[in-house]
Design a protein around this motif. Structure first.
Motif, PDB file in Angstrom:
ATOM      1  N   GLU A  76       0.893  -1.382   0.158  1.00  0.00           N
ATOM      2  CA  GLU A  76       0.052  -0.142  -0.214  1.00  0.00           C
ATOM      3  C   GLU A  76       0.953   1.302   0.227  1.00  0.00           C
ATOM      4  O   GLU A  76       1.749   1.528   0.062  1.00  0.00           O
ATOM      5  CB  GLU A  76      -1.108  -0.176   1.336  1.00  0.00           C
ATOM      6  N   LEU A  77       0.313   2.234  -0.707  1.00  0.00           N
ATOM      7  CA  LEU A  77       0.662   4.043  -0.463  1.00  0.00           C
ATOM      8  C   LEU A  77       0.063   4.126   0.971  1.00  0.00           C
ATOM      9  O   LEU A  77      -0.579   3.870   1.800  1.00  0.00           O
ATOM     10  CB  LEU A  77       0.197   4.571  -1.635  1.00  0.00           C
ATOM     11  N   SER A  78       1.568   5.293   1.274  1.00  0.00           N
ATOM     12  CA  SER A  78       1.317   5.865   3.018  1.00  0.00           C
ATOM     13  C   SER A  78       0.060   7.039   2.515  1.00  0.00           C
ATOM     14  O   SER A  78      -0.653   6.429   0.844  1.00  0.00           O
ATOM     15  CB  SER A  78       2.352   6.240   2.590  1.00  0.00           C
ATOM     16  N   GLU A  79      -0.744   7.261   3.612  1.00  0.00           N
ATOM     17  CA  GLU A  79      -1.447   7.994   3.578  1.00  0.00           C
ATOM     18  C   GLU A  79      -2.075   9.257   2.184  1.00  0.00           C
ATOM     19  O   GLU A  79      -2.688   9.413   1.773  1.00  0.00           O
ATOM     20  CB  GLU A  79      -2.184   8.482   5.000  1.00  0.00           C
ATOM     21  N   ASN A  80      -0.544   9.728   2.551  1.00  0.00           N
ATOM     22  CA  ASN A  80       0.149  11.572   1.169  1.00  0.00           C
ATOM     23  C   ASN A  80       0.471  10.412  -0.260  1.00  0.00           C
ATOM     24  O   ASN A  80       0.038  11.849  -1.033  1.00  0.00           O
ATOM     25  CB  ASN A  80       1.064  12.141   1.624  1.00  0.00           C
ATOM     26  N   GLY A  81       0.251   9.017   0.231  1.00  0.00           N
ATOM     27  CA  GLY A  81       1.058   8.598  -1.316  1.00  0.00           C
ATOM     28  C   GLY A  81       1.720   9.014  -1.772  1.00  0.00           C
ATOM     29  O   GLY A  81       2.637   8.250  -3.324  1.00  0.00           O
ATOM     30  N   LYS A  82       2.908   9.355  -1.308  1.00  0.00           N
ATOM     31  CA  LYS A  82       4.174   9.611  -1.484  1.00  0.00           C
ATOM     32  C   LYS A  82       5.093   8.282  -1.025  1.00  0.00           C
ATOM     33  O   LYS A  82       6.332   9.333  -1.527  1.00  0.00           O
ATOM     34  CB  LYS A  82       4.614  11.460  -0.518  1.00  0.00           C
ATOM     35  N   SER A  83       4.864   8.076  -0.244  1.00  0.00           N
ATOM     36  CA  SER A  83       5.765   6.390  -0.226  1.00  0.00           C
ATOM     37  C   SER A  83       5.577   4.874   0.536  1.00  0.00           C
ATOM     38  O   SER A  83       3.657   5.564   0.267  1.00  0.00           O
ATOM     39  CB  SER A  83       6.491   6.833   1.341  1.00  0.00           C
ATOM     40  N   LEU A  84       6.424   4.338  -0.225  1.00  0.00           N
ATOM     41  CA  LEU A  84       5.415   3.020   0.069  1.00  0.00           C
ATOM     42  C   LEU A  84       5.484   2.780   1.166  1.00  0.00           C
ATOM     43  O   LEU A  84       6.653   2.435   2.128  1.00  0.00           O
ATOM     44  CB  LEU A  84       6.061   1.983  -0.886  1.00  0.00           C
ATOM     45  N   ARG A  85       4.092   1.738   1.887  1.00  0.00           N
ATOM     46  CA  ARG A  85       4.932   0.973   3.080  1.00  0.00           C
ATOM     47  C   ARG A  85       4.523  -0.292   2.743  1.00  0.00           C
ATOM     48  O   ARG A  85       3.893  -1.061   2.679  1.00  0.00           O
ATOM     49  CB  ARG A  85       2.965   1.025   3.955  1.00  0.00           C
ATOM     50  N   LEU A  86       6.062  -0.874   3.350  1.00  0.00           N
ATOM     51  CA  LEU A  86       6.203  -1.753   3.775  1.00  0.00           C
ATOM     52  C   LEU A  86       5.611  -3.142   4.434  1.00  0.00           C
ATOM     53  O   LEU A  86       4.950  -3.004   5.549  1.00  0.00           O
ATOM     54  CB  LEU A  86       7.590  -1.978   3.700  1.00  0.00           C
ATOM     55  N   SER A  87       5.821  -4.305   3.697  1.00  0.00           N
ATOM     56  CA  SER A  87       5.349  -4.982   4.948  1.00  0.00           C
ATOM     57  C   SER A  87       6.758  -5.346   5.914  1.00  0.00           C
ATOM     58  O   SER A  87       8.021  -5.386   5.271  1.00  0.00           O
ATOM     59  CB  SER A  87       5.261  -6.700   3.935  1.00  0.00           C
ATOM     60  N   LYS A  88       6.067  -6.321   7.297  1.00  0.00           N
ATOM     61  CA  LYS A  88       7.399  -6.399   7.741  1.00  0.00           C
ATOM     62  C   LYS A  88       8.028  -7.289   7.695  1.00  0.00           C
ATOM     63  O   LYS A  88       9.034  -7.491   8.168  1.00  0.00           O
ATOM     64  CB  LYS A  88       6.504  -6.920   9.195  1.00  0.00           C
ATOM     65  N   ILE A  89       8.059  -8.095   6.057  1.00  0.00           N
ATOM     66  CA  ILE A  89       8.708  -8.847   5.871  1.00  0.00           C
ATOM     67  C   ILE A  89      10.421  -8.404   5.770  1.00  0.00           C
ATOM     68  O   ILE A  89      11.519  -9.061   6.253  1.00  0.00           O
ATOM     69  CB  ILE A  89       8.432  -9.787   4.529  1.00  0.00           C
ATOM     70  N   PHE A  90      10.519  -6.684   5.277  1.00  0.00           N
ATOM     71  CA  PHE A  90      11.461  -6.651   4.770  1.00  0.00           C
ATOM     72  C   PHE A  90      12.273  -6.242   6.230  1.00  0.00           C
ATOM     73  O   PHE A  90      13.011  -5.614   6.486  1.00  0.00           O
ATOM     74  CB  PHE A  90      11.174  -4.837   4.253  1.00  0.00           C
ATOM     75  N   TYR A  91      11.049  -5.879   7.347  1.00  0.00           N
ATOM     76  CA  TYR A  91      11.882  -5.759   8.686  1.00  0.00           C
ATOM     77  C   TYR A  91      12.341  -6.033   9.437  1.00  0.00           C
ATOM     78  O   TYR A  91      13.793  -6.037   9.940  1.00  0.00           O
ATOM     79  CB  TYR A  91      10.291  -4.659   9.315  1.00  0.00           C
ATOM     80  N   TRP A  92      11.710  -7.802   9.360  1.00  0.00           N
ATOM     81  CA  TRP A  92      12.262  -9.169  10.263  1.00  0.00           C
ATOM     82  C   TRP A  92      13.509  -9.513   9.186  1.00  0.00           C
ATOM     83  O   TRP A  92      14.513  -9.714  10.317  1.00  0.00           O
ATOM     84  CB  TRP A  92      11.573  -9.716  10.089  1.00  0.00           C
ATOM     85  N   TYR A  93      13.595  -9.495   8.010  1.00  0.00           N
ATOM     86  CA  TYR A  93      14.998 -10.379   7.394  1.00  0.00           C
ATOM     87  C   TYR A  93      15.762  -8.888   6.198  1.00  0.00           C
ATOM     88  O   TYR A  93      15.971  -8.659   5.402  1.00  0.00           O
ATOM     89  CB  TYR A  93      14.461 -10.647   6.143  1.00  0.00           C
ATOM     90  N   ARG A  94      15.502  -7.779   7.399  1.00  0.00           N
ATOM     91  CA  ARG A  94      16.123  -6.241   6.727  1.00  0.00           C
ATOM     92  C   ARG A  94      17.827  -6.564   6.331  1.00  0.00           C
ATOM     93  O   ARG A  94      17.769  -6.327   5.054  1.00  0.00           O
ATOM     94  CB  ARG A  94      16.477  -5.181   7.289  1.00  0.00           C
ATOM     95  N   ASN A  95      18.262  -7.505   6.787  1.00  0.00           N
ATOM     96  CA  ASN A  95      19.788  -7.664   6.776  1.00  0.00           C
ATOM     97  C   ASN A  95      19.716  -8.539   4.819  1.00  0.00           C
ATOM     98  O   ASN A  95      20.752  -8.289   4.303  1.00  0.00           O
ATOM     99  CB  ASN A  95      20.318  -8.691   6.986  1.00  0.00           C
TER     100      ASN A  95
END
Length: 279
Positions: A217-236
Motif C-alpha cells: 500500500e501507499l502511505s496516506e499522502n501517497g508519497k511513499s510505500l508502506r512496506l511489509s514487516k518481512i522487509f523489517y524482520w529480514y532487513r539484512n
C-alpha cells in the motif's frame, strides 16, 4: 538434532509428521524429488479448494483436517524419505525446499494447530518437522538454515540453525531474498502458495516478488510505500539500511503510482521506511 530452538534457552522436541516404517536405500528415479514436491503441492491446492468457505478466501481448517484429501496428502509425505538431497543441484534444492516448507506449514496447522500468540507460533516453527532423506528438518531449519544460507532467525537470542559439524550444512543455498515472497507461514499477510519448478524458478521468483511488492500500500499522502514487516524482520537479506532496501525493491515495482513513490523516496537525503501491520 531432535530439538528445535524456540527462543533463547527454550527448546522443544521436534514432531516429525511424515514418519515412515521403511526407507529406500537405492537411488530413486531421476527427478523424483521434483515430482514428489509437485505431487505434494498439487495435494495442497486440492485441500484448499475443497475447504474454502463462501467468501472464496477463508479455509475451513476444521473440516479440512478430517477430509479424505488430507489423508491422501499425509500418505504422500512419507515419500520424502526417498529423496536424495546430495544428488540434487543447488537450484533443485532451492525449489524443492520452498515447496516442502509450504507443504509442511499446512500439514502442521492441520495436525497440531498453530496458536495465536507469538510464543505459540515460534514453538510451531521449532516443532513441526519432516524427515527428508533420513535427515529431520523443522520449519526454522528449512527457512533460515537451508534457504537463507544458515542465518539466524529474526527471533531474538537464537543460534544459527546448523553448527559447523552438522551434516545438513552441505544442503544450504545461497541466500536469495526473493524466497520471502514464496514461503507461506500460514498468516493472512503471507504470499500465496504455488508450486516452484526448478527449471522455471528464476522467472517464478521474479513474478512472486513483483506480485507481492506491487500489492503493497501507499502511505496516506501517497508519497511513499508502506512496506511489509518481512522487509523489517529480514532487513539484512535486502540491504544494510533503508535506502538499500528500497533500492532492492524498486526494480520489481511496476505500478506507476507506486514506482513514482519509491523514486521520490530515494531522492531524499534521509530515507526512512514505514511498515504496515502484519496479519
Amino acid at each position: 538434532m531432535q530439538y528445535g530452538q524456540v527462543i533463547g534457552p527454550i527448546w522443544f522436541k521436534k514432531k516429525v509428521l511424515n514418519e515412515s516404517k521403511h526407507f529406500v536405500d537405492v537411488s530413486p528415479p531421476k527427478n523424483v524429488s521434483s515430482n514428489i514436491a509437485q505431487n505434494l503441492m498439487s495435494s495442497v491446492k486440492t485441500l484448499y479448494v475443497s475447504s474454502l468457505l463462501n467468501d472464496g478466501k477463508t479455509v475451513d481448517y476444521a473440516s479440512l483436517s478430517k477430509s479424505s484429501e488430507f489423508e491422501e496428502f499425509k500418505a504422500q509425505t512419507t515419500q520424502l524419505n526417498d529423496v536424495k538431497l546430495d544428488e540434487m543441484t543447488e537450484t533443485e534444492r532451492k525449489a524443492f525446499f520452498i515447496n516442502v516448507y509450504n507443504a509442511l506449514t499446512i500439514h502442521g496447522i492441520l495436525s497440531l494447530g498453530c496458536g495465536d500468540s507469538l510464543f505459540e507460533r515460534l514453538q510451531f516453527y521449532a516443532k513441526v518437522s519432516y524427515s527428508i532423506d533420513k535427515f529431520v528438518f523443522n520449519l526454522n531449519e528449512i527457512e533460515n538454515g537451508v534457504l537463507r544460507e544458515n542465518r539466524r532467525s529474526p527471533t531474538p537470542f537464537t543460534k544459527i540453525p546448523f553448527s559447523a559439524d552438522d551434516p545438513r550444512l552441505k544442503f544450504t543455498s545461497k541466500c536469495d531474498p526473493r524466497i520471502h515472497f514464496a514461503l507461506n507461514c500460514g498468516a493472512k499477510s503471507c504470499p500465496p502458495i504455488r508450486f516452484y519448478d526448478p527449471e522455471k524458478i528464476e522467472q517464478q521468483l521474479d513474478l512472486a516478488t513483483k506480485a507481492f511488492v506491487n500489492g503493497l500500500e501507499l502511505s496516506e499522502n501517497g508519497k511513499s510505500l508502506r512496506l511489509s514487516k518481512i522487509f523489517y524482520w529480514y532487513r539484512n537479506d535486502f540491504g544494510s539500511n533503508d535506502r538499500e532496501i528500497l533500492e532492492w525493491i524498486e526494480p520489481f515495482v511496476t505500478a506507476p503510482e507506486k514506482k513514482e513513490a519509491v523514486k521520490n523516496q530515494l531522492k531524499g537525503k534521509d530515507v526512512k521506511c514505514s511498515y504496515a501491520p502484519y496479519d
